[in-house]
Design an enzyme around this catalytic site. Structure first.
Site, PDB file in Angstrom:
ATOM      1  N   GLU A   4     -32.841  52.133  54.645  1.00 42.41           N
ATOM      2  CA  GLU A   4     -32.479  50.728  54.893  1.00 42.41           C
ATOM      3  C   GLU A   4     -32.902  49.897  53.698  1.00 42.41           C
ATOM      4  O   GLU A   4     -33.911  50.192  53.041  1.00 42.41           O
ATOM      5  CB  GLU A   4     -33.161  50.210  56.161  1.00 42.41           C
ATOM      6  CG  GLU A   4     -32.808  48.758  56.491  1.00 42.41           C
ATOM      7  CD  GLU A   4     -33.336  48.290  57.844  1.00 42.41           C
ATOM      8  OE1 GLU A   4     -33.049  47.132  58.213  1.00 42.41           O
ATOM      9  OE2 GLU A   4     -34.037  49.061  58.507  1.00 42.41           O
ATOM     10  N   ASN A  12     -26.138  47.438  64.955  1.00 45.97           N
ATOM     11  CA  ASN A  12     -27.531  47.866  65.116  1.00 45.97           C
ATOM     12  C   ASN A  12     -28.276  46.942  66.068  1.00 45.97           C
ATOM     13  O   ASN A  12     -28.287  45.718  65.876  1.00 45.97           O
ATOM     14  CB  ASN A  12     -28.239  47.851  63.757  1.00 45.97           C
ATOM     15  CG  ASN A  12     -29.719  48.185  63.879  1.00 45.97           C
ATOM     16  OD1 ASN A  12     -30.095  49.337  64.049  1.00 45.97           O
ATOM     17  ND2 ASN A  12     -30.580  47.169  63.804  1.00 45.97           N
ATOM     18  N   GLU A  13     -28.858  47.490  67.104  1.00 46.07           N
ATOM     19  CA  GLU A  13     -29.803  46.793  67.990  1.00 46.07           C
ATOM     20  C   GLU A  13     -29.337  45.403  68.409  1.00 46.07           C
ATOM     21  O   GLU A  13     -30.129  44.454  68.436  1.00 46.07           O
ATOM     22  CB  GLU A  13     -31.181  46.722  67.336  1.00 46.07           C
ATOM     23  CG  GLU A  13     -31.860  48.067  67.203  1.00 46.07           C
ATOM     24  CD  GLU A  13     -33.301  47.985  66.706  1.00 46.07           C
ATOM     25  OE1 GLU A  13     -33.779  46.863  66.412  1.00 46.07           O
ATOM     26  OE2 GLU A  13     -33.946  49.035  66.605  1.00 46.07           O
ATOM     27  N   TYR A  25     -40.242  54.012  68.713  1.00 45.38           N
ATOM     28  CA  TYR A  25     -41.380  54.156  67.800  1.00 45.38           C
ATOM     29  C   TYR A  25     -42.650  54.284  68.635  1.00 45.38           C
ATOM     30  O   TYR A  25     -42.765  53.684  69.707  1.00 45.38           O
ATOM     31  CB  TYR A  25     -41.481  52.945  66.865  1.00 45.38           C
ATOM     32  CG  TYR A  25     -40.314  52.811  65.925  1.00 45.38           C
ATOM     33  CD1 TYR A  25     -40.237  53.576  64.766  1.00 45.38           C
ATOM     34  CD2 TYR A  25     -39.276  51.922  66.190  1.00 45.38           C
ATOM     35  CE1 TYR A  25     -39.166  53.455  63.894  1.00 45.38           C
ATOM     36  CE2 TYR A  25     -38.196  51.802  65.324  1.00 45.38           C
ATOM     37  CZ  TYR A  25     -38.147  52.563  64.179  1.00 45.38           C
ATOM     38  OH  TYR A  25     -37.087  52.455  63.327  1.00 45.38           O
ATOM     39  N   GLU A  49     -33.075  56.134  65.246  1.00 45.77           N
ATOM     40  CA  GLU A  49     -34.340  55.605  64.723  1.00 45.77           C
ATOM     41  C   GLU A  49     -35.462  56.166  65.576  1.00 45.77           C
ATOM     42  O   GLU A  49     -35.490  55.958  66.791  1.00 45.77           O
ATOM     43  CB  GLU A  49     -34.397  54.070  64.743  1.00 45.77           C
ATOM     44  CG  GLU A  49     -33.545  53.382  63.704  1.00 45.77           C
ATOM     45  CD  GLU A  49     -33.788  51.883  63.636  1.00 45.77           C
ATOM     46  OE1 GLU A  49     -34.938  51.443  63.883  1.00 45.77           O
ATOM     47  OE2 GLU A  49     -32.835  51.146  63.356  1.00 45.77           O
TER      48      GLU A  49
END
Length: 493
Positions: free
Chosen positions: A27, A168-169, A240, A288
């Site tokens: 990124e 994305n998200e 995460y 991710e």
């Protein structure tokens, strides 16, 4: 000493490992691109400005796929800024990470780098501030052979990018262009249709929830897939993990949480399939995942505006590396549905590879389980059902001290990946191999007397995998001793 056991039988199969399970993520964030993979003037830089010391480590890591260019960054990105002569490219303010983006690396440079290190691109389109037009134009620029406005501006052969992310998200209020599930579903569906009209052969990933704790989790996936099921091939997952306070037992068990997360998304996708009477299955792009100490991050709103700032450059310990290896075991265990996964990120930003501007590149502790699993975890995942002692954790509930998976290679060899989550006790593993003809075994472990040991620029090889005494293999049974708090690879042939 703890004792655990399981059986390896080639008849008990989960699914084939898609090599893209071992992907990563680049990124435009922090120093991932600038001074990470790209640094003109560095002693190792090639004529295009790409660091060859970093490139060598990327090849060693063995990632076959890299997602690009974001991430939060993509939701405010104009891809056209990153093509054409370098001297005429605009400097932009990136609102996602409050950075100055020089656009010296764009689609063309990334594709040249990807080819040089042997990785497949996974391209994301901006569905935050932009939409159908920008997405279809980017597919035309990348994949149409020539004779159109955008393909002629590319020059040279088409890139033939197969895999694309539809934003994305976008469920996250932090995202530029945040949308409701219904708003995103409609836009993703129409964008997918237009992109496929440009290139019918592409694969498309719809945004799932940004994480398991989003208040709309489950509902978001249901609404998006109900609208766009036939237009997409995958739904994304992001997660995460970090240690909270002194609770290391919960951290070491976080792969159990990943298991539940995957099972929930698969169940939702299959519910939509059943209700809609669809034929195909929607699979998972876990694009991710990593250990990320988010509690140490001040938050993007508190960042000063800089060019290529040092941003979330977590230093990973032996403990972190064991957790990363365990998360890979979880992904492999779901190989029948998880076909793509991207460790976020590749260089400097919560990454297995670190660099210093003008200086060296080195492997973090987490590099090693990734590289070894990517190299040896190819073939068919076998279902193993370990019997092992359990213990109670605050975050994950009751979990076994042993977690393991086995992968059958095309030549009949088997590789067992296993973690011992006990912080204090070794674990004797007994594996029943009587359904196989395997007769030789080697054992490699990542463990250390200091579970907080790390690799640094000054000591880049402090932590690494070590060959242990060969396991005992007799009468179709294998016995190996797994050190406390360890990631292990046992190769059988």
């Amino acid at each position: 000493m703890l004792n655990a056991s399981f059986t390896v039988d080639p008849s008990f199969r989960v699914g084939e490992v898609d090599p893209r399970l071992y992907g990563s993520f680049v990124e435009h964030m922090g120093r991932c691109v600038y001074t990470g993979i790209y640094e003109p003037g560095h002693p190792s830089a090639d004529d295009s400005g790409f660091r060859q010391d970093t490139a060598d480590l990327v090849r060693e890591l063995g990632v076959p796929l890299v997602r690009y260019p974001g991430g939060n960054f993509v939701s405010g990105y104009n891809w056209e800024d990153g093509i054409g002569p370098l001297s005429s490219r605009p400097r932009r303010l990136d609102l996602a990470w409050r950075s100055v983006e020089t656009n010296q690396v764009g689609v063309q440079e990334f594709m040249k780098w990807a080819s040089s290190v042997g990785v497949e691109p996974m391209m994301a389109v901006n569905l935050g501030t932009r939409g159908i037009d920008a997405a279809r134009d980017l597919v035309e620029f990348c994949n149409v052979r020539g004779g159109t406005a955008w393909s002629d501006r590319r020059g040279g052969d088409p890139y033939n990018i197969k895999l694309w992310c539809l934003g994305n998200e976008l469920d996250g209020p932090w995202q530029i262009g945040h949308k409701t599930a219904s708003e995103y579903a409609r836009l993703a569906h129409e964008t997918a249709k237009a992109m496929r009209q440009v290139d019918p052969g592409i694969e498309l990933v719809a945004c799932g929830s940004s994480n398991l704790n989003m208040p709309t989790f489950g509902t978001w996936e249901n609404i998006v897939l109900t609208e766009a099921y036939d237009a997409v091939d995958y739904v994304s997952m992001h997660a995460y993990y970090q240690q909270h306070g002194d609770d290391r037992d919960s951290f070491l068990a976080c792969a159990a949480g990943m298991d539940r997360f995957i099972d929930a998304v698969v169940a939702t996708a299959d519910h939509v399939r059943a209700v809609g009477r669809h034929q195909k299955k929607i699979n998972i792009s876990f694009d991710e995942w990593n250990v990320w100490y988010q509690s140490r991050f001040a938050g993007e709103k508190n960042l000063s505006i800089e060019e290529a700032p040092r941003l979330i450059e977590d230093v990973y310990s032996v403990t972190d590396a064991v957790v990363v290896g365990n998360l890979l075991i979880s992904l492999l265990r779901h190989a029948d549905r998880v076909k793509i996964a991207c460790l976020a990120q590749l260089v400097n930003v919560i990454a297995p590879i670190m660099t210093e501007p003008g200086g060296p590149a080195w492997r973090q502790a987490s590099f090693h389980p990734i590289a070894l699993t990517a190299r040896h975890g190819r073939g068919t995942v076998l279902r193993v059902e370990p019997t092992a002692p359990v213990h109670e954790t605050a975050e994950q509930g009751e979990v076994p001290f042993l977690d393991a998976v086995a992968v059958l290679a095309d030549d009949g060899a088997v590789t067992v990946f296993a973690v011992n989550r006990s912080q204090t006790d070794s674990l004797q593993l007994d594996v029943d191999l009587r359904a196989t003809s395997l007769s030789r075994a080697t054992h490699t472990a990542l463990a250390d007397d200091d579970p907080d040991a790390v690799n640094t620029m000054a000591a880049p090889d402090r932590v690494g995998p070590h060959r242990r005494a060969d396991p005992k293999l007799d009468g179709g049974r294998l016995q190996a001793v797994l050190p406390p708090l360890s990631w292990n690879m046992i190769q059988l042939s």
